[in-house]
Design a protein around this motif. Sequence first.
Motif, PDB file in Angstrom:
ATOM      1  N   ILE A 283       9.469  -6.927  -5.569  1.00  0.00           N
ATOM      2  CA  ILE A 283       8.201  -7.559  -5.187  1.00  0.00           C
ATOM      3  C   ILE A 283       8.456  -9.034  -4.869  1.00  0.00           C
ATOM      4  N   ASP A 284       9.193  -9.713  -5.748  1.00  0.00           N
ATOM      5  CA  ASP A 284       9.493 -11.134  -5.535  1.00  0.00           C
ATOM      6  C   ASP A 284      10.232 -11.360  -4.219  1.00  0.00           C
ATOM      7  N   ALA A 285      11.082 -10.410  -3.835  1.00  0.00           N
ATOM      8  CA  ALA A 285      11.868 -10.529  -2.602  1.00  0.00           C
ATOM      9  C   ALA A 285      11.142  -9.927  -1.397  1.00  0.00           C
ATOM     10  N   ALA A 286       9.907  -9.476  -1.590  1.00  0.00           N
ATOM     11  CA  ALA A 286       9.102  -8.838  -0.530  1.00  0.00           C
ATOM     12  C   ALA A 286       9.806  -7.608   0.044  1.00  0.00           C
ATOM     13  N   ARG A 287      10.515  -6.874  -0.800  1.00  0.00           N
ATOM     14  CA  ARG A 287      11.175  -5.634  -0.382  1.00  0.00           C
ATOM     15  C   ARG A 287      10.585  -4.420  -1.096  1.00  0.00           C
ATOM     16  N   TYR A 288       9.542  -4.616  -1.849  1.00  0.00           N
ATOM     17  CA  TYR A 288       8.926  -3.522  -2.604  1.00  0.00           C
ATOM     18  C   TYR A 288       8.274  -2.539  -1.642  1.00  0.00           C
ATOM     19  N   GLY A 289       8.445  -1.253  -1.923  1.00  0.00           N
ATOM     20  CA  GLY A 289       7.799  -0.227  -1.114  1.00  0.00           C
ATOM     21  C   GLY A 289       8.669   0.342  -0.020  1.00  0.00           C
ATOM     22  N   ALA A 290       9.935  -0.060   0.017  1.00  0.00           N
ATOM     23  CA  ALA A 290      10.870   0.481   1.006  1.00  0.00           C
ATOM     24  C   ALA A 290      12.032   1.136   0.274  1.00  0.00           C
ATOM     25  N   CYS A 291      12.475   2.285   0.769  1.00  0.00           N
ATOM     26  CA  CYS A 291      13.620   2.982   0.189  1.00  0.00           C
ATOM     27  C   CYS A 291      14.846   2.073   0.278  1.00  0.00           C
ATOM     28  N   GLU A 292      15.554   1.909  -0.824  1.00  0.00           N
ATOM     29  CA  GLU A 292      16.730   1.049  -0.836  1.00  0.00           C
ATOM     30  C   GLU A 292      17.907   1.657  -0.086  1.00  0.00           C
ATOM     31  N   GLN A 293      17.877   2.948   0.171  1.00  0.00           N
ATOM     32  CA  GLN A 293      18.980   3.607   0.875  1.00  0.00           C
ATOM     33  C   GLN A 293      18.757   3.607   2.393  1.00  0.00           C
ATOM     34  N   CYS A 294      17.605   4.096   2.838  1.00  0.00           N
ATOM     35  CA  CYS A 294      17.377   4.284   4.281  1.00  0.00           C
ATOM     36  C   CYS A 294      16.341   3.341   4.870  1.00  0.00           C
ATOM     37  N   GLY A 295      15.593   2.642   4.022  1.00  0.00           N
ATOM     38  CA  GLY A 295      14.586   1.715   4.512  1.00  0.00           C
ATOM     39  C   GLY A 295      13.231   2.338   4.802  1.00  0.00           C
ATOM     40  N   LEU A 296      13.088   3.641   4.587  1.00  0.00           N
ATOM     41  CA  LEU A 296      11.822   4.327   4.816  1.00  0.00           C
ATOM     42  C   LEU A 296      10.721   3.687   3.975  1.00  0.00           C
ATOM     43  N   ARG A 297       9.542   3.527   4.578  1.00  0.00           N
ATOM     44  CA  ARG A 297       8.398   3.039   3.810  1.00  0.00           C
ATOM     45  C   ARG A 297       8.001   4.131   2.815  1.00  0.00           C
ATOM     46  N   LEU A 298       7.930   3.790   1.548  1.00  0.00           N
ATOM     47  CA  LEU A 298       7.572   4.754   0.515  1.00  0.00           C
ATOM     48  C   LEU A 298       6.074   5.016   0.567  1.00  0.00           C
ATOM     49  N   GLN A 299       5.704   6.264   0.517  1.00  0.00           N
ATOM     50  CA  GLN A 299       4.293   6.633   0.592  1.00  0.00           C
ATOM     51  C   GLN A 299       3.555   6.151  -0.643  1.00  0.00           C
TER      52      GLN A 299
END
Length: 142
Positions: free
Chosen positions: A90-106
Amino acid sequence: MVSADLDQCPSAGLASDFPRWRDRLEGLWRRQVEEIIELSLAYHEAASAGRGGGGPELAGPRARRLRPILARIACAHQAVAEIEAALSRIDAARYGACEQCGLRLQAGWLEASPQIRYCPDCSTPPGRRQHPPGSAAGSRTS
Protein backbone atom coordinates in the motif's frame (compact mmCIF):
# COMPACT_ATOMS: atom_id res chain seq x y z
CA MET A 1 -7.07 8.55 -15.78
CA VAL A 2 -7.70 6.71 -19.05
CA SER A 3 -8.00 2.93 -19.27
CA ALA A 4 -4.55 2.58 -20.87
CA ASP A 5 -3.08 4.20 -17.75
CA LEU A 6 -5.00 1.75 -15.57
CA ASP A 7 -3.46 -1.14 -17.50
CA GLN A 8 0.01 0.23 -16.83
CA CYS A 9 -0.69 0.60 -13.09
CA PRO A 10 -2.97 -2.24 -11.92
CA SER A 11 -3.39 -0.78 -8.43
CA ALA A 12 -4.46 2.64 -9.72
CA GLY A 13 -8.15 1.78 -9.46
CA LEU A 14 -7.68 0.79 -5.82
CA ALA A 15 -5.72 3.89 -4.80
CA SER A 16 -8.81 5.69 -3.54
CA ASP A 17 -9.58 2.65 -1.36
CA PHE A 18 -6.07 2.37 0.13
CA PRO A 19 -7.17 3.93 3.47
CA ARG A 20 -9.98 1.35 3.77
CA TRP A 21 -7.62 -1.53 2.94
CA ARG A 22 -5.00 -0.15 5.37
CA ASP A 23 -7.59 -0.01 8.18
CA ARG A 24 -8.71 -3.55 7.43
CA LEU A 25 -5.14 -4.89 7.28
CA GLU A 26 -4.18 -3.09 10.49
CA GLY A 27 -7.19 -4.68 12.23
CA LEU A 28 -6.11 -8.12 11.00
CA TRP A 29 -2.55 -7.38 12.16
CA ARG A 30 -3.77 -6.47 15.67
CA ARG A 31 -5.84 -9.68 15.90
CA GLN A 32 -2.87 -11.80 14.81
CA VAL A 33 -0.57 -10.14 17.34
CA GLU A 34 -3.15 -10.72 20.07
CA GLU A 35 -3.34 -14.37 19.03
CA ILE A 36 0.45 -14.70 19.18
CA ILE A 37 0.44 -13.25 22.70
CA GLU A 38 -2.36 -15.57 23.85
CA LEU A 39 -0.71 -18.63 22.30
CA SER A 40 2.67 -17.71 23.74
CA LEU A 41 1.15 -17.44 27.20
CA ALA A 42 -0.63 -20.78 26.73
CA TYR A 43 2.62 -22.38 25.57
CA HIS A 44 4.61 -21.13 28.55
CA GLU A 45 1.84 -22.14 30.92
CA ALA A 46 1.67 -25.65 29.45
CA ALA A 47 5.46 -25.95 29.27
CA SER A 48 5.95 -25.02 32.91
CA ALA A 49 3.07 -27.15 34.22
CA GLY A 50 4.33 -30.29 35.82
CA ARG A 51 7.99 -29.53 35.17
CA GLY A 52 9.93 -31.42 37.80
CA GLY A 53 13.03 -29.28 37.75
CA GLY A 54 14.48 -31.01 34.70
CA GLY A 55 15.24 -29.50 31.34
CA PRO A 56 12.78 -29.25 28.49
CA GLU A 57 11.13 -32.51 27.53
CA LEU A 58 11.79 -33.33 23.88
CA ALA A 59 9.34 -36.23 23.66
CA GLY A 60 6.37 -37.50 25.56
CA PRO A 61 2.86 -36.33 26.34
CA ARG A 62 3.77 -32.77 27.30
CA ALA A 63 5.78 -32.25 24.12
CA ARG A 64 2.87 -33.63 22.08
CA ARG A 65 0.60 -31.04 23.72
CA LEU A 66 3.05 -28.22 22.99
CA ARG A 67 3.69 -28.95 19.30
CA PRO A 68 0.23 -27.81 18.09
CA ILE A 69 0.60 -24.57 20.04
CA LEU A 70 4.00 -23.95 18.44
CA ALA A 71 2.55 -24.69 15.01
CA ARG A 72 -0.25 -22.17 15.57
CA ILE A 73 2.27 -19.56 16.76
CA ALA A 74 4.32 -20.11 13.61
CA CYS A 75 1.21 -19.71 11.41
CA ALA A 76 0.25 -16.51 13.21
CA HIS A 77 3.78 -15.12 12.72
CA GLN A 78 3.54 -15.95 9.00
CA ALA A 79 0.17 -14.18 8.81
CA VAL A 80 1.67 -11.08 10.47
CA ALA A 81 4.51 -11.09 7.92
CA GLU A 82 2.03 -11.34 5.02
CA ILE A 83 -0.08 -8.51 6.44
CA GLU A 84 3.00 -6.32 6.93
CA ALA A 85 4.03 -7.03 3.33
CA ALA A 86 0.56 -5.96 2.14
CA LEU A 87 0.84 -2.75 4.15
CA SER A 88 4.21 -2.12 2.48
CA ARG A 89 2.59 -2.64 -0.92
CA ILE A 90 0.00 0.00 0.00
CA ASP A 91 2.80 2.41 0.95
CA ALA A 92 4.50 1.72 -2.40
CA ALA A 93 1.18 2.05 -4.31
CA ARG A 94 1.54 -1.54 -5.56
CA TYR A 95 -1.33 -3.03 -3.55
CA GLY A 96 -3.91 -4.94 -5.56
CA ALA A 97 -1.60 -6.25 -8.27
CA CYS A 98 -0.27 -9.81 -8.55
CA GLU A 99 3.42 -9.78 -7.65
CA GLN A 100 4.17 -12.44 -10.27
CA CYS A 101 2.28 -11.36 -13.41
CA GLY A 102 0.97 -7.89 -12.55
CA LEU A 103 -2.69 -8.86 -12.99
CA ARG A 104 -5.10 -6.58 -11.14
CA LEU A 105 -6.47 -8.64 -8.25
CA GLN A 106 -10.24 -8.82 -8.21
CA ALA A 107 -12.06 -7.09 -5.37
CA GLY A 108 -13.59 -10.40 -4.28
CA TRP A 109 -10.15 -11.95 -3.89
CA LEU A 110 -9.00 -8.99 -1.80
CA GLU A 111 -12.17 -9.08 0.31
CA ALA A 112 -11.57 -12.77 1.05
CA SER A 113 -7.87 -12.29 1.78
CA PRO A 114 -6.68 -8.67 1.87
CA GLN A 115 -3.04 -9.71 2.24
CA ILE A 116 -3.14 -11.73 -1.01
CA ARG A 117 0.04 -11.39 -3.14
CA TYR A 118 -0.78 -13.48 -6.19
CA CYS A 119 -3.67 -14.09 -8.55
CA PRO A 120 -5.10 -17.63 -8.51
CA ASP A 121 -3.09 -18.62 -11.60
CA CYS A 122 0.25 -17.55 -10.11
CA SER A 123 -0.50 -19.16 -6.76
CA THR A 124 -1.14 -22.45 -8.59
CA PRO A 125 1.77 -24.85 -9.12
CA PRO A 126 3.59 -23.97 -12.41
CA GLY A 127 2.35 -27.00 -14.38
CA ARG A 128 -1.30 -26.12 -13.74
CA ARG A 129 -1.28 -22.35 -14.41
CA GLN A 130 -3.67 -20.74 -16.86
CA HIS A 131 -1.06 -18.19 -18.01
CA PRO A 132 2.74 -18.22 -17.80
CA PRO A 133 4.50 -15.56 -15.69
CA GLY A 134 5.32 -12.47 -17.72
CA SER A 135 2.62 -13.17 -20.30
CA ALA A 136 0.05 -10.68 -21.52
CA ALA A 137 -2.09 -11.65 -18.51
CA GLY A 138 -0.56 -8.77 -16.58
CA SER A 139 -2.52 -6.32 -18.72
CA ARG A 140 -5.93 -7.85 -17.95
CA THR A 141 -8.14 -5.74 -15.69
CA SER A 142 -10.73 -8.28 -14.61
